[in-house]
Structures are given as structure tokens and as C-alpha cells.
Design an enzyme around this catalytic site. Structure first.
Site, short mmCIF file in Angstrom:
data_model
loop_
_atom_site.label_atom_id
_atom_site.label_comp_id
_atom_site.label_asym_id
_atom_site.label_seq_id
_atom_site.Cartn_x
_atom_site.Cartn_y
_atom_site.Cartn_z
N LYS A 163 3.02 34.72 -39.61
CA LYS A 163 4.38 35.27 -39.73
C LYS A 163 5.24 34.37 -40.61
CE LYS A 163 3.72 39.00 -37.48
NZ LYS A 163 3.66 40.26 -38.24
N TYR B 109 -1.70 33.18 -35.47
CA TYR B 109 -0.81 34.34 -35.53
C TYR B 109 0.60 33.92 -35.97
CZ TYR B 109 2.44 37.93 -34.16
OH TYR B 109 3.47 38.83 -34.18
N ASP C 259 -2.23 53.68 -41.38
CA ASP C 259 -2.73 52.85 -40.28
C ASP C 259 -4.26 52.93 -40.29
OD1 ASP C 259 -1.11 51.90 -37.37
OD2 ASP C 259 -3.29 51.77 -37.52
N ASN D 240 -2.24 41.04 -22.60
CA ASN D 240 -1.83 39.64 -22.74
C ASN D 240 -0.37 39.48 -22.34
OD1 ASN D 240 -4.29 38.79 -24.07
ND2 ASN D 240 -3.55 39.93 -25.86
N SER E 151 8.63 37.48 -36.23
CA SER E 151 8.59 37.24 -34.79
C SER E 151 9.38 36.00 -34.43
CB SER E 151 7.14 37.04 -34.38
OG SER E 151 7.05 36.56 -33.06
N LEU F 195 3.49 40.31 -20.64
CA LEU F 195 3.94 40.45 -19.25
C LEU F 195 4.18 41.91 -18.82
CD1 LEU F 195 4.86 39.13 -16.63
CD2 LEU F 195 7.12 38.80 -17.66
N ASN G 47 -5.76 49.25 -33.71
CA ASN G 47 -5.14 49.04 -32.40
C ASN G 47 -4.24 50.21 -32.00
OD1 ASN G 47 -4.85 47.40 -30.09
ND2 ASN G 47 -2.86 46.67 -30.80
P1 NAD Z 1 0.46 47.28 -32.64
O1 NAD Z 1 -0.87 46.60 -32.64
O2 NAD Z 1 0.74 48.28 -31.59
O3 NAD Z 1 0.73 47.98 -34.07
C1 NAD Z 1 0.20 47.46 -35.26
C2 NAD Z 1 -0.49 48.62 -35.98
O4 NAD Z 1 -1.02 48.13 -37.22
C3 NAD Z 1 -1.67 49.19 -35.20
O5 NAD Z 1 -1.52 50.60 -35.12
C4 NAD Z 1 -2.90 48.80 -36.01
O6 NAD Z 1 -3.92 49.77 -35.92
C5 NAD Z 1 -2.32 48.67 -37.39
N1 NAD Z 1 -3.01 47.74 -38.31
C6 NAD Z 1 -3.37 46.45 -38.11
N2 NAD Z 1 -3.92 45.95 -39.22
C7 NAD Z 1 -3.92 46.93 -40.15
C8 NAD Z 1 -4.34 47.04 -41.49
N3 NAD Z 1 -4.92 46.01 -42.13
N4 NAD Z 1 -4.16 48.21 -42.15
C9 NAD Z 1 -3.60 49.27 -41.53
N5 NAD Z 1 -3.17 49.23 -40.25
C10 NAD Z 1 -3.33 48.08 -39.58
O7 NAD Z 1 1.55 46.12 -32.64
P2 NAD Z 1 3.13 46.21 -32.48
O8 NAD Z 1 3.48 45.56 -31.19
O9 NAD Z 1 3.61 47.56 -32.77
O10 NAD Z 1 3.57 45.21 -33.63
C11 NAD Z 1 3.94 45.67 -34.91
C12 NAD Z 1 4.26 44.45 -35.78
O11 NAD Z 1 5.30 43.70 -35.15
C13 NAD Z 1 3.09 43.49 -35.97
O12 NAD Z 1 3.12 42.99 -37.28
C14 NAD Z 1 3.39 42.40 -34.97
O13 NAD Z 1 2.83 41.16 -35.35
C15 NAD Z 1 4.91 42.35 -35.01
N6 NAD Z 1 5.51 41.81 -33.78
C16 NAD Z 1 5.17 42.33 -32.58
C17 NAD Z 1 5.74 41.80 -31.42
C18 NAD Z 1 5.35 42.32 -30.06
O14 NAD Z 1 5.53 41.59 -29.08
N7 NAD Z 1 4.85 43.53 -29.93
C19 NAD Z 1 6.65 40.76 -31.52
C20 NAD Z 1 6.99 40.25 -32.77
C21 NAD Z 1 6.41 40.80 -33.91
C1 WQD Z 2 6.39 36.52 -21.43
C2 WQD Z 2 6.57 35.58 -20.23
C3 WQD Z 2 4.70 34.13 -19.88
C4 WQD Z 2 1.84 37.29 -18.85
C5 WQD Z 2 4.30 36.91 -27.08
C6 WQD Z 2 3.91 36.27 -28.39
C7 WQD Z 2 5.04 36.39 -29.37
C8 WQD Z 2 5.51 37.86 -29.49
C9 WQD Z 2 5.76 38.48 -28.17
C10 WQD Z 2 4.36 38.84 -31.31
C11 WQD Z 2 6.10 34.16 -20.49
C12 WQD Z 2 4.86 35.08 -18.72
C13 WQD Z 2 2.98 36.60 -19.21
C14 WQD Z 2 1.32 37.15 -17.55
C15 WQD Z 2 3.14 35.65 -17.04
N1 WQD Z 2 4.49 38.66 -30.10
N2 WQD Z 2 3.61 35.78 -18.33
N3 WQD Z 2 2.00 36.33 -16.67
O1 WQD Z 2 4.43 34.78 -24.80
O2 WQD Z 2 6.91 35.30 -24.85
O3 WQD Z 2 5.43 36.25 -26.57
O4 WQD Z 2 4.63 38.29 -27.30
O5 WQD Z 2 4.97 38.31 -32.21
O6 WQD Z 2 4.58 35.89 -30.58
O7 WQD Z 2 3.61 34.90 -28.16
O8 WQD Z 2 5.30 37.14 -24.28
O9 WQD Z 2 4.82 38.86 -22.61
O10 WQD Z 2 3.02 37.17 -23.15
O11 WQD Z 2 5.04 36.44 -21.89
O12 WQD Z 2 3.69 34.91 -16.22
O13 WQD Z 2 0.28 37.72 -17.16
O14 WQD Z 2 5.74 36.06 -19.16
O15 WQD Z 2 4.30 32.85 -19.45
O16 WQD Z 2 6.96 33.29 -19.79
P1 WQD Z 2 5.52 35.74 -25.08
P2 WQD Z 2 4.47 37.48 -22.98
#
Ligand code: NAD
Ligand code: WQD
Length: 330
Positions: free
Chosen positions: A152, A148, A31, A197, A124, A199, A35
Site C-alpha cells: 500500500k 501487504y 475482476d 481473519n 489503508s 473481527l 476473492n
Molecule cells: P476483496 O478481496 O473483497 O475485493 C478485492 C477484489 O479484487 C476481489 O473481488 C478480487 O477478486 C479482486 N482482485 C484481486 N486481485 C485482482 C487482480 N489482479 N485482477 C483483478 N481482480 C483482482 O477486498 P476488499 O475488502 O473489497 O478490499 C478492496 C481494496 O481495499 C483492496 O485493495 C484492499 O487492500 C483495500 N483495503 C481493504 C480494507 C479492508 O479491511 N477490507 C482496508 C483497507 C484497504
Molecule cells: C480488529 C481488532 C484484533 C480478530 C486489518 C488489516 C488492515 C486493514 C483492516 C486492509 C484487533 C481484534 C480480530 C479476532 C480479535 N485491512 N481481533 N479476534 O487488524 O485492525 O486491520 O483489517 O487494509 O490492514 O491489518 O482488523 O478486524 O483483523 O482486527 O480479537 O478473531 O479485533 O486484535 O484489535 P485490523 P481486524
């Protein structure tokens, strides 16, 4: 069996490391801490009684990644490392394309070079975009119009094309729905930098008085209470889905939704959080957030049938565990 977990100190990665270590796997984390914090490694060790190896390195740095592959008998990779903030990706598109595409290609190239056959990728539900719910793995992708989401969909394509050329490889493209919650110890969880960002972290910061009120983005959607519906999944269920994919998939490319199959509205989530945790969440309804869809939930049949995996934790547990982590960490 040794697994390389890129992004392993992040939110989903850290919980997956706990599941891996508790199931007997050895873990190497890579890592760059863009973040997350190094102290997460200590927390993982505290929870599991086993310490993963940690490399502070960038997954886009081919020589640094090569050092890790040459030093350890890695048998599988879970590639979480990536940038994930939708709004920021619109502001900094090249940063997102560079980081998310290049890290995936570098790690995949090293897998091919060192004969590592198992690759699990964090995709995602955003790749489904405006499709009709529930989202099924066979649907045509319509990634939401932001860099973003595009990264994916592009990574899915890159991995699929490479796997076609390397039929010995097993690649899982895991499409996460909305991960929330935290490990029940409250020692690890989601800790966004700055104003959240998403919810659930916003709700927990309002509950703690860090933020004054929640803004509900739109109450005029075509849903029963007018607010957006999402498929929230407990991060520990998500973590166990990764183990199922690692263990069950054969050669080829396998796409799985990881969700619960149930939708919850914004107002339902607020009410549940208030009832379970006995706290008030002041909120105000404001306009829709650009780019949001009305409803998003998973068809989870394929993961159940082929991985024997299903989410077991409900919304109450998600609210309780998110709040416990916030109280212990904030
Ligand atoms: P996060 O930001 O908590 O974890 C990602 C980690 O990757 C962080 O620790 C960051 O420091 C590290 N990182 C980023 N770029 C890097 C690089 N170039 N080299 C080494 N480390 C790096 O995010 P998360 O919520 O744990 O998400 C993990 C994965 O799942 C991501 O790819 C994200 O896009 C995907 N994802 C997350 C969600 C969500 O809502 N949390 C939903 C769908 C997909
Ligand atoms: C959930 C619901 C908002 C914040 C995002 C990414 C998605 C995935 C997961 C990575 C929605 C509402 C939110 C607030 C609100 N990430 N909301 N007030 O948008 O479904 O997905 O995270 O892959 O790609 O787009 O998740 O938690 O932002 O929102 O009313 O302050 O909550 O409108 O209906 P989302 P979210």
C-alpha cells in the site's frame, strides 16, 4: 460518466458500484474473481435496477486491460483490485508484491495512455503503523512490517511520482480504516473464504454457530478495557467517500482518511453486537496477535473540509447490517 471499477465484485467495490449506479454513473467492472463471485454482478443489478458491464480479467494483464480501455469511454478509475490478507502476505510475499504493485502500474499506465484523468486508489490505515492516534494524513508513514502494508505504501509512492509527471491527473489515495457492515438489503456484504481473519466476519460466524467462540487477541493493551481499539466504518459510508473523492478532487495527489474518527474496543463491539441483534457471542481472551497495534483511529477533518464527506452510520447499524447479510448469505 463511465467509471472503471477494478475489484468491483469484491466487498468494498460492490458497495461502491451500488453508490455509483444509484448516482447515475455507468460502471464497468474488471475482476479476476480470485476473492469474489460473479453472482455479485446480479446482486448489484437487483439492488440498483441497473446492470454494470463485467469483465472477468486480471488487472496485471496489460493486454486485457488495454482491451477494456480501448472499448469504452472511461472517465475515471477506482482501483480496488488487490490481495488483502496480512498473514497470507507474509507467507506469499512475491504473490502480494506482484499482484498489488503490477495491477496498480498497469491500470495507471492505461489511464495515462487513454487520457483518463481521475484515479482513486484503495489505500489503508495500515500505512500509519505505530504512529500516535489519531492518524493524520500528514504523518510520516511507518507501514506495519508485512508485505501487504508495504504494497500500500509503495503504491502510494508510485501513484504520487507518476502524478507529479502528469499534472493533469487527479489522484486520490484513500486510507480506509476498518470497513464493516453491508448494504441494508443484505444482498451484498463481506464473504471471506475460509476462516475469517477480521473481527466482524468472525463475530457473525460465531453468532450463526459456524464457529464455536471468538478469541479476543489480548486484554492487556494500554486502552480503557485492555482490548484493541479500531475505527470501524460502515461500508456504505466508505462507498460514498469514493464518490465524494471522484467528484471533488482537482488535479494533483490528494490523501484522505476514510474513517469515523471514533474508536471502539473489541469488547465494546461484542457487547453492541449482542444487544442490537439479541444473540450471544461466546468469547475467550487469548494472547495478543503478532503485528497488532493497541489503537487505530482517524483524524477525519481533512475529508470533512475538502470533500464535504463524513461517515453517518454508527456501530449499531454496522452490527445490524453485518448480521443481516450473514443470515441471508450463510
Ligand atoms: P476483496 O478481496 O473483497 O475485493 C478485492 C477484489 O479484487 C476481489 O473481488 C478480487 O477478486 C479482486 N482482485 C484481486 N486481485 C485482482 C487482480 N489482479 N485482477 C483483478 N481482480 C483482482 O477486498 P476488499 O475488502 O473489497 O478490499 C478492496 C481494496 O481495499 C483492496 O485493495 C484492499 O487492500 C483495500 N483495503 C481493504 C480494507 C479492508 O479491511 N477490507 C482496508 C483497507 C484497504
Ligand atoms: C480488529 C481488532 C484484533 C480478530 C486489518 C488489516 C488492515 C486493514 C483492516 C486492509 C484487533 C481484534 C480480530 C479476532 C480479535 N485491512 N481481533 N479476534 O487488524 O485492525 O486491520 O483489517 O487494509 O490492514 O491489518 O482488523 O478486524 O483483523 O482486527 O480479537 O478473531 O479485533 O486484535 O484489535 P485490523 P481486524
Amino acid at each position: 460518466m463511465l467509471i472503471l471499477v477494478t475489484g468491483g465484485t469484491g466487498y468494498i467495490g460492490s458497495h461502491t458500484c451500488v453508490e455509483l449506479l444509484n448516482s447515475g454513473y455507468d460502471v464497468v467492472i474488471l475482476d479476476n474473481l480470485v476473492n469474489s463471485e460473479r453472482s455479485v454482478v446480479d446482486r448489484i443489478a437487483q439492488i440498483t435496477g441497473r446492470r454494470p458491464l463485467f469483465y472477468h480479467a486480471d488487472a496485471t494483464d496489460a493486454s486485457a486491460v488495454d482491451v477494456i480501455f480501448s472499448a469504452h469511454p472511461i472517465e475515471g478509475v477506482i482501483h480496488f483490485a488487490g490481495l488483502k490478507a496480512v498473514g497470507e502476505s507474509v507467507e506469499k510475499p512475491l504473490t502480494y508484491y506482484r499482484n498489488n504493485l503490477l495491477s496498480t502500474m498497469v491500470v495507471l499506465e492505461k489511464c495515462i495512455k487513454y487520457g483518463v484523468r481521475r484515479f482513486v486508489f484503495s489505500s489503508s490505515a495500515t500505512v500509519y503503523g505505530e504512529n500516535e492516534v489519531p492518524f493524520v494524513e500528514t504523518m510520516e508513514l511507518r507501514p506495519r512490517a508485512n508485505p501487504y502494508g508495504e504494497t500500500k505504501a509503495m503504491c502510494e509512492k508510485i501513484l504520487s511520482d507518476a502524478a507529479a509527471r502528469h499534472p493533469e491527473m487527479s489522484v486520490a489515495l484513500l486510507r480506509y480504516f476498518n470497513p464493516v457492515g453491508a448494504h441494508e438489503s443484505g444482498l451484498i456484504g463481506e464473504k471471506p473464504r475460509g476462516v475469517p481473519n477480521n473481527l466482524m466476519p468472525y463475530i457473525t460466524q460465531v453468532a450463526q454457530g459456524i464457529l464455536p467462540e471468538l478469541r479476543v487477541f489480548g486484554a492487556d493493551y494500554p486502552t480503557p478495557d485492555g482490548t484493541g481499539i479500531r475505527d470501524y466504518i460502515h461500508v456504505m459510508d466508505l462507498a460514498s467517500g469514493h464518490l465524494a473523492a471522484l467528484e471533488k478532487m482537482g488535479p494533483g495527489v490528494h490523501i484522505f482518511n476514510l474513517g469515523t474518527g471514533r474508536g471502539t474496543s473489541v469488547l465494546e463491539l461484542i457487547t453492541t453486537f449482542e444487544q442490537v441483534n439479541k444473540v450471544q457471542i461466546p468469547y475467550r481472551i487469548v494472547g495478543r496477535r503478532p503485528g497488532d497495534v493497541a489503537a487505530c483511529w482517524a483524524d477525519v477533518g481533512k475529508a470533512q473540509r475538502e470533500l464535504g464527506w463524513r461517515a453517518t452510520r454508527g456501530i449499531e447499524e454496522m452490527c445490524r447490517d453485518s448480521w443481516r447479510f450473514q443470515q441471508l448469505s450463510g
